[in-house]
Design a protein around this motif. Structure first.
Motif, PDB file in Angstrom:
ATOM      1  N   ARG A   5       0.819  -1.216   0.000  1.00 42.74           N
ATOM      2  CA  ARG A   5       0.000   0.000   0.000  1.00 42.74           C
ATOM      3  C   ARG A   5       0.853   1.267   0.000  1.00 42.74           C
ATOM      4  N   GLY A   6       1.864   1.297   0.813  1.00 37.52           N
ATOM      5  CA  GLY A   6       2.719   2.466   0.888  1.00 37.52           C
ATOM      6  C   GLY A   6       4.081   2.153   0.299  1.00 37.52           C
ATOM      7  N   ARG A   7       4.648   3.077  -0.346  1.00 35.33           N
ATOM      8  CA  ARG A   7       5.957   2.881  -0.954  1.00 35.33           C
ATOM      9  C   ARG A   7       7.000   3.643  -0.144  1.00 35.33           C
ATOM     10  N   PRO A   8       8.135   3.003   0.135  1.00 35.44           N
ATOM     11  CA  PRO A   8       9.187   3.690   0.899  1.00 35.44           C
ATOM     12  C   PRO A   8       9.597   5.025   0.292  1.00 35.44           C
ATOM     13  N   ALA A   9       9.674   5.099  -1.026  1.00 34.64           N
ATOM     14  CA  ALA A   9      10.064   6.360  -1.671  1.00 34.64           C
ATOM     15  C   ALA A   9       9.028   7.449  -1.405  1.00 34.64           C
ATOM     16  N   ASN A  10       7.750   7.077  -1.396  1.00 34.79           N
ATOM     17  CA  ASN A  10       6.696   8.056  -1.106  1.00 34.79           C
ATOM     18  C   ASN A  10       6.785   8.545   0.333  1.00 34.79           C
ATOM     19  N   LEU A  27      11.144  -3.938   8.639  1.00 34.35           N
ATOM     20  CA  LEU A  27      11.079  -5.010   7.649  1.00 34.35           C
ATOM     21  C   LEU A  27      10.163  -6.131   8.116  1.00 34.35           C
ATOM     22  N   ASP A  28       9.484  -6.739   7.195  1.00 31.00           N
ATOM     23  CA  ASP A  28       8.579  -7.863   7.469  1.00 31.00           C
ATOM     24  C   ASP A  28       7.461  -7.501   8.435  1.00 31.00           C
ATOM     25  N   ALA A  29       7.064  -6.249   8.443  1.00 33.05           N
ATOM     26  CA  ALA A  29       5.967  -5.822   9.314  1.00 33.05           C
ATOM     27  C   ALA A  29       4.806  -5.345   8.452  1.00 33.05           C
ATOM     28  N   GLY A  30       3.640  -5.755   8.830  1.00 34.61           N
ATOM     29  CA  GLY A  30       2.452  -5.294   8.135  1.00 34.61           C
ATOM     30  C   GLY A  30       1.815  -4.154   8.911  1.00 34.61           C
ATOM     31  N   HIS A  31       0.508  -4.231   9.051  1.00 32.80           N
ATOM     32  CA  HIS A  31      -0.225  -3.193   9.761  1.00 32.80           C
ATOM     33  C   HIS A  31       0.072  -3.195  11.254  1.00 32.80           C
ATOM     34  N   GLY A  32       0.648  -4.252  11.743  1.00 30.07           N
ATOM     35  CA  GLY A  32       0.904  -4.363  13.174  1.00 30.07           C
ATOM     36  C   GLY A  32       2.350  -4.083  13.551  1.00 30.07           C
ATOM     37  N   PHE A  35       3.270  -3.592  17.087  1.00 28.83           N
ATOM     38  CA  PHE A  35       3.203  -4.791  17.931  1.00 28.83           C
ATOM     39  C   PHE A  35       4.337  -5.769  17.588  1.00 28.83           C
ATOM     40  N   GLN A  36       4.614  -5.914  16.289  1.00 32.60           N
ATOM     41  CA  GLN A  36       5.650  -6.839  15.843  1.00 32.60           C
ATOM     42  C   GLN A  36       7.051  -6.355  16.204  1.00 32.60           C
ATOM     43  N   HIS A  37       7.236  -5.063  16.227  1.00 30.07           N
ATOM     44  CA  HIS A  37       8.542  -4.462  16.502  1.00 30.07           C
ATOM     45  C   HIS A  37       8.392  -3.435  17.627  1.00 30.07           C
ATOM     46  N   HIS A  38       7.737  -3.853  18.691  1.00 29.78           N
ATOM     47  CA  HIS A  38       7.371  -2.951  19.774  1.00 29.78           C
ATOM     48  C   HIS A  38       8.567  -2.192  20.350  1.00 29.78           C
ATOM     49  N   SER A  39       9.622  -2.880  20.721  1.00 32.27           N
ATOM     50  CA  SER A  39      10.778  -2.226  21.351  1.00 32.27           C
ATOM     51  C   SER A  39      11.420  -1.201  20.421  1.00 32.27           C
TER      52      SER A  39
END
Length: 51
Positions: A5-10, A27-32, A35-39
């Motif tokens: 949905r989102g592009r890093p360049a944008n 990396l490897d994180a979606g909408h969460g 939560f996935q990379h909390h720290s």
């Protein structure tokens, strides 16, 4: 295949237009990503808020 949905360049281009903005990619994180990379997210958010 998942749709990106989102592009890093944008994100980088938008951050370049906003004062004091920054972009952090998880990396490897979606909408969460918060939560996935909390720290890592909390550390980045605290750093941003201290500026």
């Amino acid at each position: 295949m998942s749709e990106q949905r989102g592009r890093p360049a944008n994100a980088a281009a938008l951050a370049g237009l906003l004062p004091a903005a920054s972009v952090t990619m998880y990396l490897d994180a979606g909408h969460g990503a918060v939560f996935q990379h909390h720290s890592a997210f909390v550390a980045a958010a605290r750093d941003f808020l201290r500026r």
